[in-house]
Scaffold this motif. Structure first.
Motif, PDB file in Angstrom:
ATOM      1  N   SER A  27       8.964   4.274 -10.537  1.00 51.09           N
ATOM      2  CA  SER A  27       9.594   5.284  -9.694  1.00 51.09           C
ATOM      3  C   SER A  27       8.547   6.280  -9.204  1.00 51.09           C
ATOM      4  O   SER A  27       8.106   7.146  -9.962  1.00 51.09           O
ATOM      5  CB  SER A  27      10.688   6.004 -10.484  1.00 51.09           C
ATOM      6  OG  SER A  27      11.315   6.975  -9.675  1.00 51.09           O
ATOM      7  N   PHE A  28       8.157   6.148  -7.958  1.00 60.17           N
ATOM      8  CA  PHE A  28       7.178   7.061  -7.383  1.00 60.17           C
ATOM      9  C   PHE A  28       7.321   7.055  -5.869  1.00 60.17           C
ATOM     10  O   PHE A  28       7.972   6.180  -5.299  1.00 60.17           O
ATOM     11  CB  PHE A  28       5.753   6.669  -7.793  1.00 60.17           C
ATOM     12  CG  PHE A  28       5.364   5.265  -7.453  1.00 60.17           C
ATOM     13  CD1 PHE A  28       5.572   4.230  -8.357  1.00 60.17           C
ATOM     14  CD2 PHE A  28       4.776   4.962  -6.235  1.00 60.17           C
ATOM     15  CE1 PHE A  28       5.210   2.924  -8.061  1.00 60.17           C
ATOM     16  CE2 PHE A  28       4.410   3.657  -5.920  1.00 60.17           C
ATOM     17  CZ  PHE A  28       4.629   2.633  -6.842  1.00 60.17           C
ATOM     18  N   VAL A  29       6.688   8.044  -5.232  1.00 61.03           N
ATOM     19  CA  VAL A  29       6.764   8.148  -3.778  1.00 61.03           C
ATOM     20  C   VAL A  29       5.751   7.215  -3.125  1.00 61.03           C
ATOM     21  O   VAL A  29       6.090   6.443  -2.218  1.00 61.03           O
ATOM     22  CB  VAL A  29       6.515   9.602  -3.319  1.00 61.03           C
ATOM     23  CG1 VAL A  29       6.519   9.696  -1.804  1.00 61.03           C
ATOM     24  CG2 VAL A  29       7.560  10.536  -3.927  1.00 61.03           C
ATOM     25  N   SER A  30       4.514   7.313  -3.590  1.00 57.42           N
ATOM     26  CA  SER A  30       3.459   6.484  -3.002  1.00 57.42           C
ATOM     27  C   SER A  30       2.236   6.527  -3.907  1.00 57.42           C
ATOM     28  O   SER A  30       2.133   7.357  -4.806  1.00 57.42           O
ATOM     29  CB  SER A  30       3.091   6.990  -1.601  1.00 57.42           C
ATOM     30  OG  SER A  30       2.577   8.302  -1.660  1.00 57.42           O
ATOM     31  N   VAL A  31       1.327   5.619  -3.645  1.00 56.45           N
ATOM     32  CA  VAL A  31       0.050   5.589  -4.339  1.00 56.45           C
ATOM     33  C   VAL A  31      -0.990   6.232  -3.433  1.00 56.45           C
ATOM     34  O   VAL A  31      -1.222   5.760  -2.315  1.00 56.45           O
ATOM     35  CB  VAL A  31      -0.371   4.152  -4.697  1.00 56.45           C
ATOM     36  CG1 VAL A  31      -1.719   4.161  -5.396  1.00 56.45           C
ATOM     37  CG2 VAL A  31       0.681   3.488  -5.578  1.00 56.45           C
ATOM     38  N   TYR A  32      -1.571   7.312  -3.902  1.00 52.07           N
ATOM     39  CA  TYR A  32      -2.567   8.011  -3.072  1.00 52.07           C
ATOM     40  C   TYR A  32      -3.913   7.305  -3.102  1.00 52.07           C
ATOM     41  O   TYR A  32      -4.554   7.155  -2.067  1.00 52.07           O
ATOM     42  CB  TYR A  32      -2.735   9.462  -3.537  1.00 52.07           C
ATOM     43  CG  TYR A  32      -3.754  10.217  -2.733  1.00 52.07           C
ATOM     44  CD1 TYR A  32      -5.058  10.379  -3.202  1.00 52.07           C
ATOM     45  CD2 TYR A  32      -3.424  10.746  -1.487  1.00 52.07           C
ATOM     46  CE1 TYR A  32      -6.013  11.055  -2.439  1.00 52.07           C
ATOM     47  CE2 TYR A  32      -4.366  11.420  -0.722  1.00 52.07           C
ATOM     48  CZ  TYR A  32      -5.652  11.575  -1.204  1.00 52.07           C
ATOM     49  OH  TYR A  32      -6.577  12.236  -0.446  1.00 52.07           O
ATOM     50  N   PHE A  54      -5.918   5.767   2.715  1.00 53.64           N
ATOM     51  CA  PHE A  54      -6.333   5.691   4.109  1.00 53.64           C
ATOM     52  C   PHE A  54      -7.696   5.036   4.257  1.00 53.64           C
ATOM     53  O   PHE A  54      -8.304   5.093   5.323  1.00 53.64           O
ATOM     54  CB  PHE A  54      -6.309   7.080   4.766  1.00 53.64           C
ATOM     55  CG  PHE A  54      -6.966   8.166   3.979  1.00 53.64           C
ATOM     56  CD1 PHE A  54      -8.316   8.438   4.130  1.00 53.64           C
ATOM     57  CD2 PHE A  54      -6.226   8.943   3.097  1.00 53.64           C
ATOM     58  CE1 PHE A  54      -8.906   9.447   3.411  1.00 53.64           C
ATOM     59  CE2 PHE A  54      -6.816   9.976   2.375  1.00 53.64           C
ATOM     60  CZ  PHE A  54      -8.159  10.226   2.524  1.00 53.64           C
ATOM     61  N   GLY A  55      -8.207   4.443   3.169  1.00 51.06           N
ATOM     62  CA  GLY A  55      -9.377   3.585   3.290  1.00 51.06           C
ATOM     63  C   GLY A  55     -10.736   4.181   3.021  1.00 51.06           C
ATOM     64  O   GLY A  55     -11.755   3.535   3.292  1.00 51.06           O
ATOM     65  N   ALA A  67     -19.221  -5.742  -3.790  1.00 49.47           N
ATOM     66  CA  ALA A  67     -17.812  -5.508  -4.069  1.00 49.47           C
ATOM     67  C   ALA A  67     -17.094  -4.941  -2.851  1.00 49.47           C
ATOM     68  O   ALA A  67     -17.691  -4.224  -2.043  1.00 49.47           O
ATOM     69  CB  ALA A  67     -17.663  -4.538  -5.236  1.00 49.47           C
ATOM     70  N   THR A  68     -15.822  -5.263  -2.777  1.00 52.57           N
ATOM     71  CA  THR A  68     -14.951  -4.689  -1.757  1.00 52.57           C
ATOM     72  C   THR A  68     -13.654  -4.274  -2.421  1.00 52.57           C
ATOM     73  O   THR A  68     -12.980  -5.099  -3.029  1.00 52.57           O
ATOM     74  CB  THR A  68     -14.641  -5.699  -0.650  1.00 52.57           C
ATOM     75  OG1 THR A  68     -15.850  -6.164  -0.056  1.00 52.57           O
ATOM     76  CG2 THR A  68     -13.780  -5.036   0.434  1.00 52.57           C
ATOM     77  N   ILE A  69     -13.337  -2.988  -2.309  1.00 50.70           N
ATOM     78  CA  ILE A  69     -12.077  -2.483  -2.838  1.00 50.70           C
ATOM     79  C   ILE A  69     -11.134  -2.230  -1.677  1.00 50.70           C
ATOM     80  O   ILE A  69     -11.560  -1.802  -0.594  1.00 50.70           O
ATOM     81  CB  ILE A  69     -12.288  -1.200  -3.678  1.00 50.70           C
ATOM     82  CG1 ILE A  69     -10.992  -0.795  -4.373  1.00 50.70           C
ATOM     83  CG2 ILE A  69     -12.843  -0.073  -2.824  1.00 50.70           C
ATOM     84  CD1 ILE A  69     -11.172   0.329  -5.395  1.00 50.70           C
ATOM     85  N   SER A  70      -9.865  -2.520  -1.894  1.00 51.00           N
ATOM     86  CA  SER A  70      -8.892  -2.322  -0.828  1.00 51.00           C
ATOM     87  C   SER A  70      -7.525  -2.046  -1.422  1.00 51.00           C
ATOM     88  O   SER A  70      -7.302  -2.260  -2.623  1.00 51.00           O
ATOM     89  CB  SER A  70      -8.829  -3.551   0.082  1.00 51.00           C
ATOM     90  OG  SER A  70      -8.439  -4.695  -0.643  1.00 51.00           O
ATOM     91  N   MET A  71      -6.626  -1.557  -0.574  1.00 50.95           N
ATOM     92  CA  MET A  71      -5.242  -1.307  -0.986  1.00 50.95           C
ATOM     93  C   MET A  71      -4.314  -1.853   0.070  1.00 50.95           C
ATOM     94  O   MET A  71      -4.589  -1.740   1.270  1.00 50.95           O
ATOM     95  CB  MET A  71      -4.984   0.199  -1.123  1.00 50.95           C
ATOM     96  CG  MET A  71      -5.413   0.823  -2.419  1.00 50.95           C
ATOM     97  SD  MET A  71      -5.075   2.612  -2.435  1.00 50.95           S
ATOM     98  CE  MET A  71      -3.283   2.617  -2.238  1.00 50.95           C
ATOM     99  N   ASP A  72      -3.211  -2.413  -0.386  1.00 50.62           N
ATOM    100  CA  ASP A  72      -2.115  -2.787   0.498  1.00 50.62           C
ATOM    101  C   ASP A  72      -1.012  -1.787   0.208  1.00 50.62           C
ATOM    102  O   ASP A  72      -0.294  -1.901  -0.797  1.00 50.62           O
ATOM    103  CB  ASP A  72      -1.652  -4.216   0.218  1.00 50.62           C
ATOM    104  CG  ASP A  72      -0.579  -4.680   1.185  1.00 50.62           C
ATOM    105  OD1 ASP A  72       0.203  -3.832   1.663  1.00 50.62           O
ATOM    106  OD2 ASP A  72      -0.509  -5.891   1.450  1.00 50.62           O
ATOM    107  N   THR A  77      -0.357  -2.285  -4.021  1.00 55.12           N
ATOM    108  CA  THR A  77      -1.282  -3.166  -4.717  1.00 55.12           C
ATOM    109  C   THR A  77      -2.720  -2.865  -4.301  1.00 55.12           C
ATOM    110  O   THR A  77      -2.993  -2.654  -3.115  1.00 55.12           O
ATOM    111  CB  THR A  77      -0.953  -4.636  -4.411  1.00 55.12           C
ATOM    112  OG1 THR A  77       0.387  -4.904  -4.840  1.00 55.12           O
ATOM    113  CG2 THR A  77      -1.899  -5.578  -5.131  1.00 55.12           C
ATOM    114  N   GLY A  78      -3.579  -2.858  -5.282  1.00 55.23           N
ATOM    115  CA  GLY A  78      -5.000  -2.681  -5.026  1.00 55.23           C
ATOM    116  C   GLY A  78      -5.761  -3.943  -5.398  1.00 55.23           C
ATOM    117  O   GLY A  78      -5.298  -4.737  -6.226  1.00 55.23           O
ATOM    118  N   TYR A  79      -6.915  -4.117  -4.755  1.00 52.82           N
ATOM    119  CA  TYR A  79      -7.725  -5.308  -4.988  1.00 52.82           C
ATOM    120  C   TYR A  79      -9.189  -4.930  -5.177  1.00 52.82           C
ATOM    121  O   TYR A  79      -9.671  -3.946  -4.617  1.00 52.82           O
ATOM    122  CB  TYR A  79      -7.631  -6.264  -3.786  1.00 52.82           C
ATOM    123  CG  TYR A  79      -6.234  -6.663  -3.417  1.00 52.82           C
ATOM    124  CD1 TYR A  79      -5.542  -5.990  -2.408  1.00 52.82           C
ATOM    125  CD2 TYR A  79      -5.583  -7.703  -4.079  1.00 52.82           C
ATOM    126  CE1 TYR A  79      -4.245  -6.337  -2.059  1.00 52.82           C
ATOM    127  CE2 TYR A  79      -4.286  -8.057  -3.734  1.00 52.82           C
ATOM    128  CZ  TYR A  79      -3.630  -7.369  -2.728  1.00 52.82           C
ATOM    129  OH  TYR A  79      -2.337  -7.731  -2.401  1.00 52.82           O
TER     130      TYR A  79
END
Length: 123
Positions: A27-32, A54-55, A67-72, A77-79
């Motif tokens: 239960s949360f609004v969003s992942v910052y 926002f990247g 390495a490459t970090i990203s978020m969907d 989800t983070g990668y």
């Protein structure tokens, strides 16, 4: 309550590639923002990479260029993609997320951690 679950660890050969995933649920609004840390045996936990929703990204010198970090954001989800892994990349990798929560009539932000996923780089 917010839960983070990492996946994608395991045994990988040097020079190969690996992709870790971290799914936030609850239960949360969003992942910052999300970050990946790692802890090798006998060593302190260290930051590998982090990203905002926002990247904006940062990388440790040990993985910069590999390495490459990203978020969907839609999937919460983070990668972490790691190319040409080395034996010294062997560690437990932990996902951390800074999550926006509803708090009374406003919001607050709180950090959460996953349980970790073992990555072993070896032939």
């Amino acid at each position: 309550q917010v839960h983070l679950v990492e996946s994608g660890g395991g045994l990988v050969q040097p020079g190969g590639s690996l992709r870790l995933s971290c799914v936030a649920s609850g239960s949360f609004v969003s992942v910052y923002s999300m970050a990946w840390y790692r802890q090798a045996p006998g060593k302190q936990r260290e930051l590998v990479a982090d990203t905002t929703h926002f990247g904006r990204t940062t990388y440790s010198d040990s993985v910069k260029g590999r390495a490459t970090i990203s978020m969907d954001n839609a999937k919460n989800t983070g990668y972490l993609q790691l190319e040409s892994p080395k034996p010294e990349d062997t560690a437990i990798y932990y996902c951390s997320a800074n999550v926006k929560l509803v708090w009374g009539g406003s919001w607050r932000f709180e950090d959460y951690w996953g349980q970790g996923t073992q990555v072993t780089v070896s032939t």
